[in-house]
Scaffold this motif. Structure first.
Motif, PDB file in Angstrom:
ATOM      1  N   VAL A  10       0.857  -1.187   0.000  1.00 59.55           N
ATOM      2  CA  VAL A  10       0.000   0.000   0.000  1.00 59.55           C
ATOM      3  C   VAL A  10       0.891   1.234   0.000  1.00 59.55           C
TER       4      VAL A  10
ATOM      5  N   CYS B 296       0.862   5.007   0.561  1.00 60.99           N
ATOM      6  CA  CYS B 296       0.071   6.049   1.202  1.00 60.99           C
ATOM      7  C   CYS B 296       0.980   6.818   2.157  1.00 60.99           C
TER       8      CYS B 296
ATOM      9  N   SER C 127      -0.404   8.550   8.141  1.00 59.11           N
ATOM     10  CA  SER C 127      -1.848   8.767   8.024  1.00 59.11           C
ATOM     11  C   SER C 127      -2.624   7.614   8.629  1.00 59.11           C
TER      12      SER C 127
ATOM     13  N   TYR D  11      -4.729   5.893   6.985  1.00 60.36           N
ATOM     14  CA  TYR D  11      -4.782   4.816   5.985  1.00 60.36           C
ATOM     15  C   TYR D  11      -3.614   3.838   6.178  1.00 60.36           C
ATOM     16  N   ALA D  12      -2.449   4.353   6.570  1.00 62.11           N
ATOM     17  CA  ALA D  12      -1.290   3.488   6.783  1.00 62.11           C
ATOM     18  C   ALA D  12      -1.511   2.569   7.981  1.00 62.11           C
TER      19      ALA D  12
ATOM     20  N   GLU E 210       5.639   5.472   1.565  1.00 60.63           N
ATOM     21  CA  GLU E 210       5.930   6.107   0.282  1.00 60.63           C
ATOM     22  C   GLU E 210       7.394   5.909  -0.099  1.00 60.63           C
TER      23      GLU E 210
ATOM     24  N   CYS F 136      -2.422   2.141  -4.395  1.00 65.12           N
ATOM     25  CA  CYS F 136      -1.983   3.507  -4.109  1.00 65.12           C
ATOM     26  C   CYS F 136      -3.178   4.327  -3.619  1.00 65.12           C
ATOM     27  N   GLN F 137      -2.950   5.067  -2.559  1.00 63.69           N
ATOM     28  CA  GLN F 137      -3.959   5.992  -2.065  1.00 63.69           C
ATOM     29  C   GLN F 137      -3.885   7.285  -2.882  1.00 63.69           C
ATOM     30  N   THR F 138      -5.020   7.914  -3.106  1.00 64.72           N
ATOM     31  CA  THR F 138      -5.086   9.060  -4.015  1.00 64.72           C
ATOM     32  C   THR F 138      -4.172  10.211  -3.581  1.00 64.72           C
ATOM     33  N   ASP F 139      -3.924  10.380  -2.268  1.00 64.19           N
ATOM     34  CA  ASP F 139      -3.056  11.465  -1.811  1.00 64.19           C
ATOM     35  C   ASP F 139      -1.598  11.251  -2.216  1.00 64.19           C
ATOM     36  N   SER F 140      -1.205  10.017  -2.503  1.00 66.93           N
ATOM     37  CA  SER F 140       0.181   9.712  -2.863  1.00 66.93           C
ATOM     38  C   SER F 140       0.365   9.477  -4.358  1.00 66.93           C
TER      39      SER F 140
ATOM     40  N   PRO G 285      -7.668   2.225   0.796  1.00 62.50           N
ATOM     41  CA  PRO G 285      -6.916   1.032   0.381  1.00 62.50           C
ATOM     42  C   PRO G 285      -7.350  -0.250   1.086  1.00 62.50           C
TER      43      PRO G 285
END
Length: 314
Positions: free
Chosen positions: A144, A146, A150, A152-153, A166, A185-189, A220
């Protein structure tokens, strides 16, 4: 009185006088082998008048110039006539393949299904992800991308992601340490991932996250749960390949996965533009070490000697 005959000396003097009296301006060109090439002069070809007729070419049928014709590039892949080829029902194909895989572990050998399409070379390709009714691979590793600090992580680590972050992910991929099966991939990254250059490594492997594949998402963890047991397939050179079972699968499990895969591909073909025609022309079942056997769509043939129970064991 007899005339005096000339002697040999008089004859030689006469010949010498004749040679000396010969004019020097004779139309004769004498060449010496020791003279340089530049001193000999250049050869000037004779001038041919335009009024002269050119001789016609030989009409002999055995004297012909070789005409090289450029072959037109094919726009579609080569298709063979399959009407005379032998096809097999599913039970017979599994029996032959399992005979080739004698001595192998049931979990190490995979049944692979190849779908051959009637397709154009430069047209759109079929690409999607499918979760089979009976998953083939259970040890699924997900990476993942991200922000590492965050929420999400944290959720991805709790869900079982093998690699999260990242810069750590980018460094591992560039170093060749790809210890995962899928990448999300998360959209912020997304912007940072595109600048990292990992697409050169993950792209040829079919693991680069993209919005078309649904691997660039907001959440994710939700995608990870959907990916467990799912497999990606893509058309390459007019053929779609995917593992649909393990050696220990029963014929009923194989039949269910086979039908699900073919139905998913047919749906993908129906979504393509009407201007581009793609058709499914051949279905081939093979294994890790076994041959490829064309299937005829039947589960059991009329002359099949093996039963479903006999193929249900490892």
């Amino acid at each position: 009185m007899a005339t005096a005959r000339p002697c040999l000396g008089q004859l030689s003097r006469t010949c010498l006088q004749f040679t000396r009296s010969t004019p020097t301006a004779l139309p004769i060109r004498l060449f010496s082998t020791s003279t340089a090439n530049g001193a000999r002069g250049k050869y000037t070809p004779p001038i041919v008048s335009k009024k002269e007729k050119v001789l016609p070419q030989s009409t002999n049928k055995y004297i012909k110039k070789a005409v090289v014709k450029k072959k037109k590039a094919r726009t579609t892949y080569i298709q063979y006539d399959l009407s005379k080829e032998e096809t097999f029902p599913l039970l017979d194909a599994m029996r032959i393949i399992r005979a080739w895989e004698v001595g192998q572990k049931p979990t190490s050998v995979k049944y692979e299904l190849a779908l051959k399409l009637k397709s154009q070379k430069n047209g759109p390709v079929v690409r999607n992800r499918l979760r089979l009714p009976h998953p083939v691979k259970t040890d699924f590793r997900v990476c993942v991308i991200c922000p590492p600090d965050s929420a999400y992580a944290e959720a991805a680590r709790a869900a079982g992601a093998v690699l999260v972050g990242e810069d750590d992910v980018f460094d591992a991929v560039k170093a060749g340490k790809i210890e995962f099966d899928r990448c999300v991939c998360q959209t912020d990254s997304l912007a940072k991932m595109n600048k990292s250059g990992i697409g050169r490594v993950l792209g040829p492997r079919g693991m680069m996250p993209s919005s078309k594949l649904g691997t660039v998402v907001v959440d994710p963890v939700k995608t990870m749960k959907d990916m467990v047991g799912a497999t990606e397939y893509r058309e390459r050179m007019g053929v779609i390949r995917m593992a649909i079972g393990q050696l220990g699968f029963t014929p009923e499990q194989m039949s269910t996965n086979l039908k699900a895969f073919i139905e998913a591909v047919k749906k993908d073909l129906s979504r393509i533009s009407d201007k581009i025609n793609k058709e499914l022309v051949e279905v081939v079942l093979s294994s890790t070490n076994g041959p490829g056997l064309p299937l005829n769509g039947a589960f059991k043939g009329t002359n099949t000697s093996v039963t479903s129970k006999e193929l249900s064991g490892p």
